[in-house]
Scaffold this active site. Structure first.
Site, PDB file in Angstrom:
ATOM      1  N   SER A  45       0.671  -1.103  -0.094  1.00 59.46           N
ATOM      2  CA  SER A  45      -0.065  -0.019   0.153  1.00 59.46           C
ATOM      3  C   SER A  45       0.818   1.245  -0.004  1.00 59.46           C
ATOM      4  O   SER A  45       0.235   2.201  -0.276  1.00 59.46           O
ATOM      5  CB  SER A  45      -0.700   0.117   1.238  1.00 59.46           C
ATOM      6  OG  SER A  45      -1.921  -1.052   0.952  1.00 59.46           O
ATOM      7  N   HIS A  80       3.567   5.627   5.652  1.00 65.06           N
ATOM      8  CA  HIS A  80       2.813   4.954   5.259  1.00 65.06           C
ATOM      9  C   HIS A  80       3.481   3.562   5.254  1.00 65.06           C
ATOM     10  O   HIS A  80       4.749   3.228   5.344  1.00 65.06           O
ATOM     11  CB  HIS A  80       2.691   5.147   3.385  1.00 65.06           C
ATOM     12  CG  HIS A  80       1.039   4.666   3.108  1.00 65.06           C
ATOM     13  ND1 HIS A  80       0.666   3.621   3.309  1.00 65.06           N
ATOM     14  CD2 HIS A  80       0.131   5.455   2.932  1.00 65.06           C
ATOM     15  CE1 HIS A  80      -0.467   3.501   2.631  1.00 65.06           C
ATOM     16  NE2 HIS A  80      -0.905   4.435   2.342  1.00 65.06           N
ATOM     17  N   GLY A 110       2.835 -11.322   1.592  1.00 61.89           N
ATOM     18  CA  GLY A 110       3.950 -11.723   2.523  1.00 61.89           C
ATOM     19  C   GLY A 110       5.108 -10.829   2.370  1.00 61.89           C
ATOM     20  O   GLY A 110       6.061 -11.247   3.189  1.00 61.89           O
ATOM     21  N   GLY A 161       2.579  -0.851   4.052  1.00 62.71           N
ATOM     22  CA  GLY A 161       2.189  -1.459   2.984  1.00 62.71           C
ATOM     23  C   GLY A 161       2.535  -3.255   3.399  1.00 62.71           C
ATOM     24  O   GLY A 161       3.572  -3.452   3.712  1.00 62.71           O
TER      25      GLY A 161
END
Length: 451
Positions: A60, A301, A307, A303
């Site tokens: 992300s 941020h 995995g 993400g």
């Protein structure tokens, strides 16, 4: 400086071994001076050593690139954040017609679009129409609240933002992103093409498993192409992620002087765009999460995908950035949080003071117990002693998924604090209506109570 580098190496190695993370790379940029710490291998069974050039999926964190590309178009006068999306995509269909008519471009980029977050990613193929087909599925997602009236982490909104990039530029998302952001910034190790990624040293993701190593390699390697604007597939190196973080501290120009963004647009991405929080203390800019840590502003941020875990932490007041990339999830997040907290404390003297939990009886905790569901996510909350345990399941499009446990303590104001596992320290909150608990906001998602 040499002592600090040795300490960082030791901390990363210790954390990776304790948490069973096969490979991790950490970078610190303080005033333009770079420092790296690398541990482990690209794959648990037959990988090569990781280093600052190894490609990891960043999940992300890719949303910050999608948002920046949109801001380039804003600078060019080709899009306005306050305009309805239907101005650019007249045939937009959503589950709620009023939402489809009022939704603005800006609301796609700050998690206030209001429909279910789209955490169940459907494979829409590998063609250039993959994103268009993924956006068509948005009509199936129930609207939780009117656009702009609350905040809930929304992968699907970034698909729609990526589709707007395609329509406005006339290029597939991957090419639009390269032309608007990656190429001007010289981010040559930030790639969207599987054919390109597979010709470089790249990391394989790992998830918990009942094996001798405690993890298994993830297959397939990536998520569907149609979800790239939200975080599927995009891979990058530690060097490139540090360069991306350094760009956030500048004035919108690339290292060679090329103007990529206006300084006003870059700064706007780092300012609160709504009074609504994703989680207690976590606000939203344009593509970035914003919070205070020991009174100091943090831009960041995270993400998680296939995995792998990534984290970019930017501390403007100290001209410092921290990047962590790992090929393990959820353990990689726990490693990342540990390293970032330790770095903030030892390098910058910043210490976060945890809130005081409430001491409640099982009877007082009982109203929060139950099952909560939204697209691709189920939370089963049970009372355990003087706290709660959240059994959280994220499901794939085929219905398969992994369940993780999150022990939590209740805080004042209907908030809760995760007190164990990879999300330790994160806060969430419960939502009441008419005295009844009707939803839980967990890891940024608003998850309604079933029934």
């Amino acid at each position: 400086m040499r002592d600090q580098a040795a300490a960082l190496d030791a901390e990363v190695t210790l954390a990776a071994r304790e948490l069973g993370v096969p490979g991790a790379v950490v970078g610190i940029d303080h005033g333009g001076e770079l420092e790296f710490a690398c541990h482990g291998v690209t794959r648990i069974d037959h990988g090569r050593p990781v280093d600052e050039t190894t490609l990891f999926q960043i999940g992300s964190t890719a949303k910050t690139f999608t948002a920046a590309a949109m801001m380039v178009l804003v600078d060019q006068g080709r899009v306005e954040l306050g305009r309805p999306v239907r101005h650019y995509l007249p045939d937009l269909r959503l589950h709620d017609e009023e939402a489809a008519a009022s939704l603005t471009v800006g609301q796609l980029l700050n998690h206030t679009a209001g429909w279910d977050g789209g955490d169940s990613w459907t494979d829409t193929g590998e063609g250039d129409d993959a994103l268009e087909r993924a956006v068509a599925l948005l009509a199936d997602l129930p609207q939780q609240f009117a656009p702009g009236t609350d905040a809930s982490y929304n992968n699907a909104a970034f698909l729609l933002a990526g589709r707007l990039l395609e329509l406005i530029t006339g290029e597939p998302y991957e090419r639009a992103l390269a032309q608007l952001i990656l190429e001007p910034l010289g981010l040559r190790d930030t790639l969207t093409s599987l054919n390109e990624i597979m010709t470089r040293p790249f990391a394989i993701g790992h998830q918990p498993a009942e094996t001798e190593a405690g993890v298994r390699a993830c297959e397939p390697w990536s998520d569907p192409r149609g979800y790239l604007p939200a975080g599927a597939r995009l891979a990058s190196s530690l060097r490139d992620q540090l360069a991306w973080a350094r760009f956030q501290l500048g004035d919108g120009r690339a290292p060679d002087g090329t103007r990529v963004l206006s300084e006003a647009s870059l700064r706007a991405m780092h300012q609160l765009t709504t009074d609504h929080e994703l989680m207690p203390g976590i606000g939203v800019g344009i593509g970035w999460m914003l919070r205070e840590y020991d009174g100091v502003r943090i831009i960041e941020h995270h993400g998680d995908v296939a995995g792998q875990h990534s984290a970019v932490t930017i501390i403007p007041e100290h001209d410092t950035t921290i990047v962590v990339l790992t090929n393990s999830s959820p353990a990689g997040r726990e490693l990342s949080e540990r390293i970032v907290r330790r770095t903030l404390e030892t390098r910058l003297g910043l210490v976060e003071r945890p809130p005081e939990p409430l001491r409640l009886s099982p009877t007082e905790l009982a109203p929060y117990a139950g099952t909560y569901r939204t697209d691709g996510i189920e939370l089963r909350i049970v009372v355990a002693g003087d706290g709660l345990i959240i059994h959280g399941t994220v499901s794939d499009a085929d219905g398969s998924g992994e369940t993780l446990e999150f022990p939590v303590s209740l805080l004042a104001g209907e908030r809760f604090l995760v007190v164990g596992g990879p999300f330790t320290g994160l806060q969430g909150e419960f939502v009441r209506e008419g005295g009844a608990v009707v939803a839980a906001k967990h890891v940024g998602r608003l998850v309604p109570r079933a029934g």
